[in-house]
Design a protein around this motif. Structure first.
Motif, PDB file in Angstrom:
ATOM      1  N   GLU A   1      61.780 -10.412  49.499  1.00 51.11           N
ATOM      2  CA  GLU A   1      62.470  -9.164  49.814  1.00 51.11           C
ATOM      3  C   GLU A   1      63.065  -8.597  48.531  1.00 51.11           C
ATOM      4  OE1 GLU A   1      65.409 -10.314  52.612  1.00 51.11           O
ATOM      5  OE2 GLU A   1      63.978 -10.640  54.263  1.00 51.11           O
ATOM      6  N   LEU A   2      62.784  -7.343  48.258  1.00 49.15           N
ATOM      7  CA  LEU A   2      63.294  -6.676  47.059  1.00 49.15           C
ATOM      8  C   LEU A   2      64.216  -5.534  47.463  1.00 49.15           C
ATOM      9  CD1 LEU A   2      63.369  -5.887  44.019  1.00 49.15           C
ATOM     10  CD2 LEU A   2      61.281  -4.565  44.426  1.00 49.15           C
ATOM     11  N   GLU A   3      65.423  -5.560  46.948  1.00 48.39           N
ATOM     12  CA  GLU A   3      66.347  -4.432  47.100  1.00 48.39           C
ATOM     13  C   GLU A   3      66.541  -3.824  45.715  1.00 48.39           C
ATOM     14  OE1 GLU A   3      70.961  -3.419  48.397  1.00 48.39           O
ATOM     15  OE2 GLU A   3      70.150  -5.436  48.693  1.00 48.39           O
ATOM     16  N   PHE A   4      66.041  -2.619  45.523  1.00 46.58           N
ATOM     17  CA  PHE A   4      66.088  -1.940  44.226  1.00 46.58           C
ATOM     18  C   PHE A   4      67.041  -0.756  44.345  1.00 46.58           C
ATOM     19  CE2 PHE A   4      64.774   0.584  40.648  1.00 46.58           C
ATOM     20  CZ  PHE A   4      64.283  -0.320  39.717  1.00 46.58           C
ATOM     21  N   ARG A   5      68.098  -0.754  43.535  1.00 47.55           N
ATOM     22  CA  ARG A   5      69.133   0.276  43.648  1.00 47.55           C
ATOM     23  C   ARG A   5      69.207   1.099  42.365  1.00 47.55           C
ATOM     24  NH1 ARG A   5      71.277  -4.381  44.960  1.00 47.55           N
ATOM     25  NH2 ARG A   5      72.754  -4.430  43.215  1.00 47.55           N
ATOM     26  N   ARG A   6      68.987   2.384  42.508  1.00 44.47           N
ATOM     27  CA  ARG A   6      69.172   3.282  41.363  1.00 44.47           C
ATOM     28  C   ARG A   6      70.670   3.369  41.061  1.00 44.47           C
ATOM     29  NH1 ARG A   6      64.557   6.425  40.246  1.00 44.47           N
ATOM     30  NH2 ARG A   6      62.800   5.039  40.741  1.00 44.47           N
ATOM     31  N   SER A   7      71.030   3.143  39.822  1.00 44.91           N
ATOM     32  CA  SER A   7      72.428   3.172  39.428  1.00 44.91           C
ATOM     33  C   SER A   7      72.721   4.435  38.631  1.00 44.91           C
ATOM     34  CB  SER A   7      72.770   1.916  38.620  1.00 44.91           C
ATOM     35  OG  SER A   7      74.140   1.872  38.290  1.00 44.91           O
ATOM     36  N   TYR A   8      72.644   4.373  37.309  1.00 45.18           N
ATOM     37  CA  TYR A   8      72.903   5.550  36.489  1.00 45.18           C
ATOM     38  C   TYR A   8      71.592   6.102  35.945  1.00 45.18           C
ATOM     39  CZ  TYR A   8      77.890   4.278  36.285  1.00 45.18           C
ATOM     40  OH  TYR A   8      79.190   3.975  36.584  1.00 45.18           O
ATOM     41  N   PRO A   9      71.396   7.411  36.010  1.00 46.36           N
ATOM     42  CA  PRO A   9      70.207   7.994  35.388  1.00 46.36           C
ATOM     43  C   PRO A   9      70.352   7.991  33.862  1.00 46.36           C
ATOM     44  CG  PRO A   9      71.622   9.713  36.260  1.00 46.36           C
ATOM     45  CD  PRO A   9      72.246   8.401  36.666  1.00 46.36           C
ATOM     46  N   PRO A  10      69.282   8.247  33.135  1.00 45.83           N
ATOM     47  CA  PRO A  10      69.401   8.354  31.677  1.00 45.83           C
ATOM     48  C   PRO A  10      70.309   9.528  31.307  1.00 45.83           C
ATOM     49  CG  PRO A  10      67.095   8.179  32.357  1.00 45.83           C
ATOM     50  CD  PRO A  10      67.892   8.409  33.597  1.00 45.83           C
ATOM     51  N   THR A  11      71.033   9.371  30.216  1.00 46.60           N
ATOM     52  CA  THR A  11      71.881  10.441  29.694  1.00 46.60           C
ATOM     53  C   THR A  11      71.060  11.246  28.701  1.00 46.60           C
ATOM     54  OG1 THR A  11      73.842   9.043  29.954  1.00 46.60           O
ATOM     55  CG2 THR A  11      74.055  10.966  28.530  1.00 46.60           C
ATOM     56  N   ILE A  12      70.727  12.478  29.078  1.00 45.35           N
ATOM     57  CA  ILE A  12      69.827  13.312  28.280  1.00 45.35           C
ATOM     58  C   ILE A  12      70.570  14.569  27.829  1.00 45.35           C
ATOM     59  CG2 ILE A  12      67.599  14.465  28.199  1.00 45.35           C
ATOM     60  CD1 ILE A  12      67.349  11.509  28.754  1.00 45.35           C
ATOM     61  N   ASN A  13      70.869  14.662  26.537  1.00 43.19           N
ATOM     62  CA  ASN A  13      71.518  15.847  26.000  1.00 43.19           C
ATOM     63  C   ASN A  13      70.551  17.028  25.975  1.00 43.19           C
ATOM     64  OD1 ASN A  13      73.822  14.374  25.512  1.00 43.19           O
ATOM     65  ND2 ASN A  13      73.436  14.120  23.318  1.00 43.19           N
ATOM     66  N   THR A  14      71.046  18.210  26.272  1.00 39.72           N
ATOM     67  CA  THR A  14      70.229  19.405  26.116  1.00 39.72           C
ATOM     68  C   THR A  14      70.266  19.845  24.655  1.00 39.72           C
ATOM     69  OG1 THR A  14      72.153  20.647  26.927  1.00 39.72           O
ATOM     70  CG2 THR A  14      70.383  20.211  28.486  1.00 39.72           C
ATOM     71  N   ALA A  15      69.127  20.337  24.174  1.00 39.94           N
ATOM     72  CA  ALA A  15      68.954  20.561  22.741  1.00 39.94           C
ATOM     73  C   ALA A  15      69.935  21.577  22.173  1.00 39.94           C
ATOM     74  CB  ALA A  15      67.518  20.999  22.460  1.00 39.94           C
ATOM     75  N   ALA A  16      70.128  22.693  22.849  1.00 42.78           N
ATOM     76  CA  ALA A  16      71.002  23.737  22.316  1.00 42.78           C
ATOM     77  C   ALA A  16      72.435  23.249  22.202  1.00 42.78           C
ATOM     78  CB  ALA A  16      70.927  24.979  23.205  1.00 42.78           C
ATOM     79  N   GLU A  17      72.910  22.557  23.231  1.00 48.03           N
ATOM     80  CA  GLU A  17      74.294  22.060  23.205  1.00 48.03           C
ATOM     81  C   GLU A  17      74.461  20.952  22.170  1.00 48.03           C
ATOM     82  OE1 GLU A  17      74.003  24.731  26.302  1.00 48.03           O
ATOM     83  OE2 GLU A  17      72.660  23.033  25.917  1.00 48.03           O
ATOM     84  N   ALA A  18      73.459  20.098  22.028  1.00 47.33           N
ATOM     85  CA  ALA A  18      73.523  19.052  21.010  1.00 47.33           C
ATOM     86  C   ALA A  18      73.594  19.662  19.613  1.00 47.33           C
ATOM     87  CB  ALA A  18      72.319  18.127  21.122  1.00 47.33           C
ATOM     88  N   ALA A  19      72.859  20.746  19.383  1.00 46.70           N
ATOM     89  CA  ALA A  19      72.879  21.397  18.076  1.00 46.70           C
ATOM     90  C   ALA A  19      74.265  21.949  17.757  1.00 46.70           C
ATOM     91  CB  ALA A  19      71.839  22.516  18.041  1.00 46.70           C
ATOM     92  N   VAL A  20      74.917  22.547  18.754  1.00 51.69           N
ATOM     93  CA  VAL A  20      76.272  23.053  18.543  1.00 51.69           C
ATOM     94  C   VAL A  20      77.229  21.906  18.246  1.00 51.69           C
ATOM     95  CG1 VAL A  20      78.221  24.218  19.628  1.00 51.69           C
ATOM     96  CG2 VAL A  20      75.917  25.109  19.952  1.00 51.69           C
ATOM     97  N   CYS A  21      77.101  20.813  18.995  1.00 52.75           N
ATOM     98  CA  CYS A  21      77.976  19.653  18.775  1.00 52.75           C
ATOM     99  C   CYS A  21      77.810  19.101  17.359  1.00 52.75           C
ATOM    100  CB  CYS A  21      77.679  18.567  19.804  1.00 52.75           C
ATOM    101  SG  CYS A  21      78.190  18.996  21.482  1.00 52.75           S
ATOM    102  N   ALA A  22      76.583  19.058  16.870  1.00 50.33           N
ATOM    103  CA  ALA A  22      76.343  18.573  15.517  1.00 50.33           C
ATOM    104  C   ALA A  22      77.013  19.488  14.493  1.00 50.33           C
ATOM    105  CB  ALA A  22      74.845  18.476  15.248  1.00 50.33           C
ATOM    106  N   GLU A  23      76.953  20.798  14.724  1.00 51.63           N
ATOM    107  CA  GLU A  23      77.600  21.737  13.810  1.00 51.63           C
ATOM    108  C   GLU A  23      79.110  21.524  13.795  1.00 51.63           C
ATOM    109  OE1 GLU A  23      76.608  25.790  14.492  1.00 51.63           O
ATOM    110  OE2 GLU A  23      74.454  25.417  14.599  1.00 51.63           O
ATOM    111  N   ILE A  24      79.690  21.345  14.969  1.00 51.88           N
ATOM    112  CA  ILE A  24      81.137  21.137  15.050  1.00 51.88           C
ATOM    113  C   ILE A  24      81.520  19.823  14.380  1.00 51.88           C
ATOM    114  CG2 ILE A  24      83.074  20.791  16.616  1.00 51.88           C
ATOM    115  CD1 ILE A  24      81.927  23.686  16.447  1.00 51.88           C
ATOM    116  N   ALA A  25      80.751  18.778  14.610  1.00 52.32           N
ATOM    117  CA  ALA A  25      81.034  17.482  13.988  1.00 52.32           C
ATOM    118  C   ALA A  25      80.996  17.604  12.461  1.00 52.32           C
ATOM    119  CB  ALA A  25      80.041  16.439  14.475  1.00 52.32           C
TER     120      ALA A  25
END
Length: 423
Positions: free
Chosen positions: A321-345
């Protein structure tokens, strides 16, 4: 705060001046010629005291009552509109500036871990079996610091939602806040997160475009046989060899069923069977996790694991018997927002202190749930070299107080930048 005070923070052996950027960051929009770090640093001692108080009083998922009240009181004292009880113990602060209807969200997590602290500094945990071993005390403090600066200055045009989230450590507090109407009650166009990262020089940043943290799933496998006397195995159906074969077969899922360019990890972390030396048990139980960076890979691994279980059941004459539970999805940054964050950093810490090419982590983060609903980005801020056990989820970990001004400055500049430009 001077280097001596920072070095006294705990058992992590922080060496401050050589690792935290001291060069001026972005100048203020008022033309004062001051850097954002100049504005933030006067709050450093106050924020350090808050951080250490939170560290000394850790609380587990959905039990962050003291921490949530500390946060809410601090926001209210600053005149910030404050909402308690979002997703259980979550708190949201609302800061408005100008007349624009635009809005963004900034998130910090508040919960601690079930770990017994092994540090001996004055602000060590006062709660047995519980400590801030992941730096959420620092994350909460940096966002409180940003709240103070943003509330006093309000030199932006729009609304900043300060999201203080419960239960990041395995209990999906982000999802619970969303289910409790977070985005309906506080409509925002994008959401941003930040996590300290041991091994990255203190006060520096890593910004990823795309995957930054893996998704994680959990599974339980029950192998059901027929118990018997250990001297008479032919009278039973032994589940132990079947379970052992299943452990071995599971290790071929990544190496033989996935594209070699798709990263994933399948780990069997628990194997339980039997209670006596002379008894063949009637069952064996396996537990483990799957980590990957995309939904198709998650689905592929689950399907392969089900095929393995079916094959083992047929080969060994057992039930599986297999019980498979999805927990957290991958954390995927959106490109435009990541670019702004890099500029601010770069503006805050200097270009030489910002990396955009670091590998993502196989660790998981429930900020991923926010990014399933809104564009945004999740960045890492360096906590120092991680020496002396100062690594995440380690009983000798401590957040590096000397990076607090850098994190506060990042949040402030991000809000000012995003809410000062037309969309």
């Amino acid at each position: 705060m001077n280097a001596a005070v920072g070095a006294a923070a705990g058992g992590c052996g922080f060496v401050i001046d050589s690792r935290v950027p001291r060069t001026p960051g972005a100048t203020t929009s008022s033309g004062e010629g001051m850097s954002i770090l100049d504005i933030v640093r006067p709050y450093h001692d106050k924020l350090t005291a808050i951080r250490r108080d939170i560290h000394a009083h850790p609380e587990l998922a959905f039990k962050e009552h003291r921490t949530a009240e500390l946060v809410a009181r601090h926001l209210e004292q600053l005149g910030i509109e404050t909402h308690r009880g979002i997703g259980g113990t979550g708190v949201v602060g609302v800061i408005r500036g100008g007349r624009s209807l635009r809005a963004i969200g900034l998130r910090a997590d508040m919960d601690a871990l079930s770990i017994t602290e092994r540090n001996d500094f004055a602000h060590r945990s006062t709660v047995a079996g519980c400590m801030h071993a992941c730096g959420h005390d620092g994350h909460t403090t940096m966002l409180l610091g940003a709240a103070e600066v943003l509330a006093r200055r309000r030199d932006f045009d729009g609304t900043v939602y300060l999201i203080f989230q419960p239960a990041e450590e395995g209990e999906a507090g982000a999802r619970v806040m969303i289910e409790d109407g977070l985005f309906e009650r506080f409509p925002m166009e994008a959401v941003f997160g930040m996590h300290n990262w041991p091994g990255l020089p203190a006060g520096s940043f890593a910004v990823h475009s795309g995957a930054v943290m893996a998704g994680t799933d959990r599974f339980d496998i029950r192998v059901l046989g027929v118990g018997a006397h250990a001297a008479m195995p032919h009278l039973g159906v032994d589940p132990v060899p079947a379970a052992a074969a299943l452990v071995q077969a599971a290790q071929t899922i990544v190496s033989r069923t996935l594209d070699p360019l798709d990263a994933a990890v399948v780990s069997i972390t628990q194997f339980h069977a039997g209670e006596a030396y002379n008894v063949i048990p009637d069952r064996a139980e396996l537990c483990g996790t799957v980590r990957s960076f995309s939904a198709p890979v998650q689905a592929g691994v689950e399907a392969a694991l089900r095929r393995v279980c079916e094959g083992i059941a047929s080969s060994f004459g057992v039930e599986v018997e297999l019980e498979f539970r999805r927990s957290y999805p991958p954390t995927i940054n959106t490109a435009a927002e990541a670019a702004v964050c890099a500029e601010i950093a770069r503006a805050v810490a200097g270009s030489e202190h910002v990396s955009t090419g670091m590998r993502p982590s196989m660790g998981a983060e429930d900020f991923a749930f926010f990014l399933q609903h809104k564009p945004g980005a999740y960045v890492w801020i360096g906590n120092g070299p991680g020496e002396g056990g100062c690594t995440l989820h380690n009983p000798h970990y401590d957040f590096n107080d000397e990076v607090i001004p850098i994190g506060v400055a990042y949040w402030v500049e991000l809000a000012r930048r995003l809410l000062s430009e037309p969309r």
